[in-house]
Each structure stands twice: as structure tokens, then as C-alpha cells.
Design a protein around this motif. Structure first.
Motif, short mmCIF file in Angstrom:
data_model
loop_
_atom_site.label_atom_id
_atom_site.label_comp_id
_atom_site.label_asym_id
_atom_site.label_seq_id
_atom_site.Cartn_x
_atom_site.Cartn_y
_atom_site.Cartn_z
N GLY A 204 -7.95 50.95 40.92
CA GLY A 204 -8.03 51.78 42.11
C GLY A 204 -8.85 53.04 41.88
N ARG A 205 -8.73 53.63 40.70
CA ARG A 205 -9.48 54.82 40.36
C ARG A 205 -10.98 54.51 40.23
N VAL A 206 -11.29 53.34 39.75
CA VAL A 206 -12.68 52.94 39.62
C VAL A 206 -13.30 52.73 41.00
N LEU A 207 -12.55 52.16 41.91
CA LEU A 207 -13.04 52.01 43.28
C LEU A 207 -13.30 53.36 43.93
N GLU A 208 -12.42 54.33 43.68
CA GLU A 208 -12.65 55.68 44.18
C GLU A 208 -13.88 56.31 43.53
N ALA A 209 -14.06 56.08 42.24
CA ALA A 209 -15.22 56.62 41.53
C ALA A 209 -16.51 56.10 42.14
N ALA A 210 -16.51 54.84 42.57
CA ALA A 210 -17.71 54.28 43.20
C ALA A 210 -18.07 55.01 44.48
N GLU A 211 -17.04 55.46 45.21
CA GLU A 211 -17.30 56.24 46.42
C GLU A 211 -17.91 57.60 46.08
N HIS A 212 -17.41 58.24 45.02
CA HIS A 212 -18.01 59.50 44.57
C HIS A 212 -19.46 59.30 44.16
N LEU A 213 -19.74 58.21 43.46
CA LEU A 213 -21.11 57.91 43.05
C LEU A 213 -22.01 57.68 44.27
N GLU A 214 -21.48 57.02 45.28
CA GLU A 214 -22.24 56.80 46.50
C GLU A 214 -22.68 58.11 47.13
N SER A 215 -21.77 59.09 47.14
CA SER A 215 -22.11 60.41 47.71
C SER A 215 -23.14 61.16 46.87
N ARG A 216 -23.31 60.75 45.63
CA ARG A 216 -24.30 61.37 44.74
C ARG A 216 -25.61 60.59 44.72
N GLY A 217 -25.68 59.53 45.50
CA GLY A 217 -26.90 58.75 45.58
C GLY A 217 -27.00 57.62 44.58
N ILE A 292 -2.80 60.16 33.14
CA ILE A 292 -4.03 59.37 33.14
C ILE A 292 -5.23 60.23 33.49
N ASP A 293 -5.04 61.26 34.33
CA ASP A 293 -6.11 62.22 34.61
C ASP A 293 -6.51 62.96 33.35
N HIS A 294 -5.51 63.37 32.56
CA HIS A 294 -5.75 64.15 31.36
C HIS A 294 -6.63 63.41 30.36
N TYR A 295 -6.55 62.09 30.36
CA TYR A 295 -7.31 61.29 29.40
C TYR A 295 -8.61 60.75 29.98
N GLY A 296 -9.07 61.33 31.08
CA GLY A 296 -10.41 61.02 31.58
C GLY A 296 -10.52 59.95 32.63
N PHE A 297 -9.39 59.58 33.25
CA PHE A 297 -9.43 58.50 34.22
C PHE A 297 -9.35 58.99 35.67
N HIS A 298 -9.51 60.28 35.91
CA HIS A 298 -9.60 60.74 37.29
C HIS A 298 -10.88 60.17 37.90
N GLN A 301 -13.87 62.22 37.21
CA GLN A 301 -14.24 62.17 35.79
C GLN A 301 -14.98 60.88 35.46
N ILE A 302 -14.49 59.78 36.00
CA ILE A 302 -15.18 58.50 35.80
C ILE A 302 -16.59 58.57 36.38
N ALA A 303 -16.70 59.13 37.59
CA ALA A 303 -18.01 59.26 38.23
C ALA A 303 -18.94 60.14 37.41
N ASP A 304 -18.41 61.22 36.84
CA ASP A 304 -19.24 62.10 35.99
C ASP A 304 -19.78 61.34 34.78
N PHE A 309 -24.36 58.58 32.17
CA PHE A 309 -24.84 57.36 31.51
C PHE A 309 -26.06 56.80 32.24
N VAL A 310 -25.99 56.71 33.57
CA VAL A 310 -27.08 56.11 34.35
C VAL A 310 -28.34 56.98 34.31
N ASN A 311 -28.14 58.30 34.31
CA ASN A 311 -29.28 59.22 34.42
C ASN A 311 -29.83 59.70 33.08
N ARG A 312 -29.23 59.25 31.98
CA ARG A 312 -29.74 59.72 30.69
C ARG A 312 -31.13 59.14 30.43
#
Length: 313
Positions: A204-217, A292-298, A301-304, A309-312
Motif C-alpha cells: 500500500g505504501r508503494v502504491l502511494e509512493a507512485a502517486e507522489h512520483l506522478e506529481s513529480r513528473g 515502519i516510517d522510521h525505517y524508510g518506508f513512508h 521516503q520511498i518516492a525520494d 535512483f531514476v535521476n542519478r
């Protein structure tokens, strides 16, 4: 279909329905009857409930013996107590002779173990069993999928391990959605900039991350990998082949789980860049969402991490 809430109740409901129609199905409990929410099963079918006490090794050996008589035993308890404490028995007395024994491991990952801390959080279980031949490894994403995973496991001749949580997981799938035998289900298709592969209760968090990525283009596709180290990864390979950049996200140690599985497939079939998001240290206790947020799964955080990774260069 029975009513249930969460992964543990889903297991008990599915097992009861299996027993309703087939007397071969039995539950072997290493003092896990209440933990598995199976008191209703034992009351309805006392002859199908075997209790070994806090003795996981004996429970696995008992199940192995029962399977040789034509019964189909389910051994269910905390994931680490099975895959670590009873690892030798699962390997030598079930997997080696390829016996028809099913295992359900709860409290998998940080999200599953939460307040109970490192002794009851298990993020090594898939990595352990991935090295043992003959096991089929299921990683359902929620309670609904766990219910269907138990039913699917009953159709497989041989050892199956179902990775489950604590019962507090959010539902991603509808109740009637079958457990996909192909091992992968594409859930979101925003585009082909990056493929996000996840398994288990962080989906579920990964699906949300995809929405954040969509807003970033950034256009991401999200898929649920519900069978790890599959004997037939052709459908997953077909999904992977459409991408040059892939990110795996799992509530498991970064080694031996989903990330290792995908990296292996990519290296051996179609080269691509792979970023693995997972655990590289022991956890600590705390409320599930905060932990789970504390360990980078927000999701942000996933979107960041994905963006970097994609833009490096």
C-alpha cells in the motif's frame, strides 16, 4: 466465504473451510492456537488439532510424519520460530523428501512484529527458505490475499510457506480477488520511467509512493510479487523486460528476499538497473505505522529514494 479480519483470522477461516470439505486437513500448533486465531477451528474439529507446546522442531517433525499418512498438515506460528528454530526440520524432514506440509509464519517484518521488538520481528525468513529446495514461497499483501493463499497452498503438492503479518494490515485487494498463481500482478501503470516491485504488507505504501512520483513528473508502474523464487518466473520476467530501471521494496532484510530474487532474474535474463529498498539492520519496538516510517518506508521516503535512483547520472 467466512468472515475474518487480518491475516491470522484469514488463515483460520481458510483452514476451517478446507477441513469442512476434506478431512485430510489438520492444524499442528506449537503453542500457537490463540496466536493464529484458531480456537474456533479446534472447537469445531478437535480431532484435527494437534498441540505440541512450545516445541517448533517437534511440531514440524510431527507434521512431516502426518503427511506420510495422507493428511495435509498446516504448521502455523511466528515466522522466525519456524524458519530459524525449526530450520533443520523444515529442510531435512520436509523439503528433502518433498512432503506435503504447509507452513504459515506470522509477525513477518517490522510491520508484522511491531511492539514486540526484535525477538518477535522476522525479516530473514524468506532469505532462509529461498536456499532450501522444493519450497514454494507465498507473500500475500493483506488478509484477503492470505485467505486465498492458504486455499492455493492446499492445491500444491509439496511444502509451501506463507508469510503473514500481525493482523493489522490494510486491505489492498478485494475479498474475492484470487491469489495469482503467475506470481505477479500489475496494479498501477502510470508509465515506464521506473518499475516498482513490492511484496507483502508494504504494498500500500508503494502504491502511494507512485502517486507522489506522478506529481513529480515520474511515471511509475507498480506490481505485486506474491510468489518469490518461483519455479516459473516467466510472467514476472515479461513485466521486468519492459523497464530499464527497477526498484524493489520489501519489509525484509535487503539480502535474500524480493530484491535478491529480482536482481538474479535481471542479471540472468535482461540487464537493468536495480535499486533495493529493505532492511539492513535489526529493528526496534514501536507502533507499526511509526516504526515502519522510521525505517524508510513512508510513501514520501520511498518516492525520494526512487527519484534519486531514476535521476542519478
Amino acid at each position: 466465504m467466512a468472515e475474518y479480519k487480518g491475516t491470522r483470522e484469514a488463515f483460520a477461516a481458510a483452514l476451517a473451510e478446507l477441513r469442512d470439505s476434506d478431512p485430510r486437513y489438520v492444524f499442528v500448533s506449537p503453542d500457537s492456537l490463540k496466536a493464529m486465531r484458531a480456537t474456533g477451528f479446534s472447537a469445531k474439529y478437535p480431532e484435527a488439532y494437534m498441540e505440541t507446546g512450545i516445541s517448533e522442531q517437534n511440531a514440524v517433525d510431527l507434521a512431516a510424519g502426518l503427511s506420510t499418512t495422507g493428511l495435509v498438515p498446516f504448521v502455523a506460528t511466528y515466522a522466525g520460530f519456524l524458519t530459524m528454530r525449526a530450520c533443520e526440520q523444515m529442510r531435512t524432514f520436509v523439503a528433502y523428501p518433498n512432503l506435503n506440509v504447509k507452513f504459515v509464519g506470522i509477525n513477518a517484518g517490522l510491520y508484522g512484529g511491531e511492539r514486540e521488538g526484535v525477538t518477535h520481528q522476522f525479516y530473514e525468513d524468506i532469505g532462509i527458505l529461498a536456499n532450501i529446495p522444493n519450497f514454494t514461497l507465498f507473500t500475500p499483501a493483506d488478509g484477503n490475499q492470505t485467505y486465498h493463499a492458504v486455499k492455493r497452498a492446499a492445491e500444491i503438492d509439496g511444502p509451501v510457506y506463507i508469510r503473514a503479518g500481525s493482523g493489522r494490515e490494510k486491505d489492498i485487494y478485494e475479498k474475492n480477488d484470487a491469489f495469482n498463481p503467475d506470481g505477479v500482478t500489475v496494479l498501477k501503470q502510470h508509465g515506464a520511467d521506473v518499475l516498482l516491485l513490492s511484496s507483502g504488507f508494504v504494498l500500500g505504501r508503494v502504491l502511494e509512493a507512485a502517486e507522489h512520483l506522478e506529481s513529480r513528473g515520474l511515471k511509475a508502474t507498480v506490481a505485486d510479487v506474491n510468489i518469490l523464487y518461483s519455479k516459473d518466473p516467466s510472467r514476472l520476467l515479461a513485466v521486468i523486460n519492459g523497464f530499464d530501471k527497477i526498484v524493489t521494496v520489501e519489509d525484509h532484510n535487503i539480502n535474500g528476499g524480493l530484491g535478491g530474487y529480482v536482481a538474479k532474474l535481471v542479471c540472468e535474463n535482461k540487464p537493468a538497473l536495480v535499486k533495493r529498498i529493505g532492511l539492513s539492520t535489526f529493528g526496534e519496538s514501536g507502533p507499526a505505522e511509526e516504526l515502519i516510517d522510521h525505517y524508510g518506508f513512508h510513501p514520501e521516503q520511498i518516492a525520494d529514494t526512487v527519484s534519486g535512483f531514476v535521476n542519478r547520472n
